[in-house]
Design an enzyme around this catalytic site. Sequence first.
Site, PDB file in Angstrom:
ATOM      1  N   CYS A 121       1.228  -0.939   0.425  1.00 34.84           N
ATOM      2  CA  CYS A 121      -0.374   0.013   0.217  1.00 34.84           C
ATOM      3  C   CYS A 121       1.039   1.032   0.225  1.00 34.84           C
ATOM      4  CB  CYS A 121      -1.229  -0.145   1.211  1.00 34.84           C
ATOM      5  SG  CYS A 121      -2.182   1.591   0.895  1.00 34.84           S
ATOM      6  N   CYS A 123      -0.230   3.984   1.942  1.00 38.86           N
ATOM      7  CA  CYS A 123      -0.171   5.238   2.985  1.00 38.86           C
ATOM      8  C   CYS A 123       0.788   5.139   4.506  1.00 38.86           C
ATOM      9  CB  CYS A 123      -1.469   4.465   4.143  1.00 38.86           C
ATOM     10  SG  CYS A 123      -1.641   2.948   3.994  1.00 38.86           S
ATOM     11  N   CYS A 131      -3.237   6.618   1.178  1.00 39.77           N
ATOM     12  CA  CYS A 131      -2.738   5.064   0.220  1.00 39.77           C
ATOM     13  C   CYS A 131      -3.092   4.989  -1.042  1.00 39.77           C
ATOM     14  CB  CYS A 131      -4.114   3.824   0.457  1.00 39.77           C
ATOM     15  SG  CYS A 131      -4.662   3.598   2.245  1.00 39.77           S
ATOM     16  N   LYS A 196     -11.885  -5.699   2.591  1.00 37.92           N
ATOM     17  CA  LYS A 196     -11.125  -4.426   3.474  1.00 37.92           C
ATOM     18  C   LYS A 196     -12.579  -3.373   3.940  1.00 37.92           C
ATOM     19  CE  LYS A 196      -7.458  -2.099   4.769  1.00 37.92           C
ATOM     20  NZ  LYS A 196      -5.763  -2.082   4.415  1.00 37.92           N
ATOM     21  N   ARG A 206      -2.687   2.158  12.987  1.00 40.40           N
ATOM     22  CA  ARG A 206      -1.841   3.354  12.526  1.00 40.40           C
ATOM     23  C   ARG A 206      -1.006   4.490  13.516  1.00 40.40           C
ATOM     24  NH1 ARG A 206      -7.092   4.970   9.897  1.00 40.40           N
ATOM     25  NH2 ARG A 206      -7.329   2.871   8.841  1.00 40.40           N
ATOM     26  N   ARG A 218     -10.458   6.474   5.096  1.00 40.75           N
ATOM     27  CA  ARG A 218     -10.175   5.997   4.182  1.00 40.75           C
ATOM     28  C   ARG A 218     -11.496   5.465   3.651  1.00 40.75           C
ATOM     29  NH1 ARG A 218      -5.325   6.069   5.235  1.00 40.75           N
ATOM     30  NH2 ARG A 218      -3.972   5.483   6.667  1.00 40.75           N
ATOM     31  N   GLU A 234     -16.459  -7.126  -4.402  1.00 44.97           N
ATOM     32  CA  GLU A 234     -15.231  -7.059  -4.222  1.00 44.97           C
ATOM     33  C   GLU A 234     -14.421  -8.428  -4.882  1.00 44.97           C
ATOM     34  OE1 GLU A 234     -12.955  -4.802  -4.490  1.00 44.97           O
ATOM     35  OE2 GLU A 234     -14.318  -2.828  -3.997  1.00 44.97           O
ATOM     36  N   LYS A 249     -11.806  -8.348   5.804  1.00 47.33           N
ATOM     37  CA  LYS A 249     -10.299  -7.489   7.407  1.00 47.33           C
ATOM     38  C   LYS A 249     -11.342  -6.254   8.116  1.00 47.33           C
ATOM     39  CE  LYS A 249      -6.162  -4.329   8.153  1.00 47.33           C
ATOM     40  NZ  LYS A 249      -5.513  -4.247   8.069  1.00 47.33           N
ATOM     41  N   SER A 275      -5.689  -4.740  14.449  1.00 50.04           N
ATOM     42  CA  SER A 275      -4.769  -4.295  16.562  1.00 50.04           C
ATOM     43  C   SER A 275      -5.901  -4.107  16.634  1.00 50.04           C
ATOM     44  CB  SER A 275      -4.427  -3.122  15.028  1.00 50.04           C
ATOM     45  OG  SER A 275      -5.099  -2.021  14.843  1.00 50.04           O
ATOM     46  N   TYR A 314      -1.644 -11.317  15.549  1.00 50.32           N
ATOM     47  CA  TYR A 314      -0.924 -10.492  16.151  1.00 50.32           C
ATOM     48  C   TYR A 314      -0.289 -12.098  17.601  1.00 50.32           C
ATOM     49  CZ  TYR A 314      -1.386  -6.323  14.270  1.00 50.32           C
ATOM     50  OH  TYR A 314      -1.689  -5.694  12.670  1.00 50.32           O
TER      51      TYR A 314
END
Length: 328
Positions: A121, A123, A131, A196, A206, A218, A234, A249, A275, A314
Site C-alpha cells: 500500500c 499509506c 493510500c 477490507k 495506525r 479511508r 469485491e 478484514k 490491531s 498478533y
Amino acid sequence: MAIFPVKRLRRLRYNPLIRDMVRETELSKNDFIYPLFVVHGEKIKKPIKSMPGVYQMSVDTLVNECKDVASLGIPAVILFGIPEHKDEVGSEAYNPNGIIQKAVRAIKSEVKNLIIITDVCMCEYTSHGHCGVLNEEEILNDQTIELLARESLTHAQAGADIIAPSDMMDGRVAVIRKILDENGFEKIPILSYAAKYASGYYGPFREAAESTPAFGDRRSHQMDIGNVNEALREVETDIEEGADIVMVKPAGPYLDVIRKVKDTFKMPTAAYQVSGEYAMIKAAGQNGWIDEERVMIESLTAIKRAGADMFLTYFAKDAARWLDKNRK
Ligand SMILES: [Zn+2]
C-alpha cells in the site's frame, strides 16, 4: 427422529477425550500469519503502546524475531514498513533499497522455512498518510495502481514469497499480476485484501505503522461497514483479476462476511484479526476482566469456524505456544 430421553447431546461432552474427538474446528499453527513492523536503524525494538507485545523492529532485530517465529512452527509473516522519509507520492514504497525490500533480503538470506508476505500500500509511505497519490483531497485510482505495481515488483525482486495488496483501489490485482508475470514472477501468489472495511478497529495499527491520514478518512476506497453483497462483488473482482487468496478484514466483527465469501467462492480465504481486536482482548486481559488466553483461543477458533483457512493475528506466537502446551 429421536427425542429425549433417547436423545441426549450431553453424552458427547462428559469426557474430555470424547470432546476432543468430536470437536469440529481445531486451530493449527498452519493457520497463522504473524504481522511485523520494520523500521530503519539498528538494534531497535520499540514497543507499540496500544498493542502490548508488538514492536517496531529494525532489520537486525527483525531477522532474529523471524528465526523465533519459524522455530515456533508458524509458517508465515507479513511485513509492514515504516520509511525514514515520506513524500507526496510515497517513493520509498517502490525504492529497491526501501525498508521492506531490505528486510525481505535480510530475512531470506538468514531464515529458512518461513514464507514472507509483503503488504502493498502507499499509506505508510506518503506524507499525507493516504493510500495513494492525491489530486487535492481525492485519491487518484489509476495513477495509484501503477505505483502499487512498481512496489509489488520490488518486493518480488527482493525475494517476497507472496504479495498482499491492501489498498482497495480498483484494478490493482490485475496490474500487479501483469507486472509480476512480465518480469518472471508468475509463480508468486497474490493474497488480496479483497473485502477490507473502513473500520474503527484499525486504530492501534495506525500508531504501529505511523500511517494516520493527515485529513479525512479511508471511506472513499475501503468498504462501508454495513455491506456484504458488495464484499462478494469485491472478492469476485479480485479473483477475476488473478488473486490466489482472498482476505476479509477485520475478522471478528465480520464473521458473517468470511462465511459468505468462503461458501460463495470456495477460495483459500484469509482473515485479519486487526490491531483493535487484539488491543481489546489484551487490555481486558491485563485488567483481569477476562481470561486473555482463553479469549484469544476462542476468538481465533471463531474466525476459523466462520470459514477462514488462515489468519493474520498478533497472537500468532502466543497461540502457537498454547497449541504446544494443550494439543497433541
Ligand atoms: Zn493504505
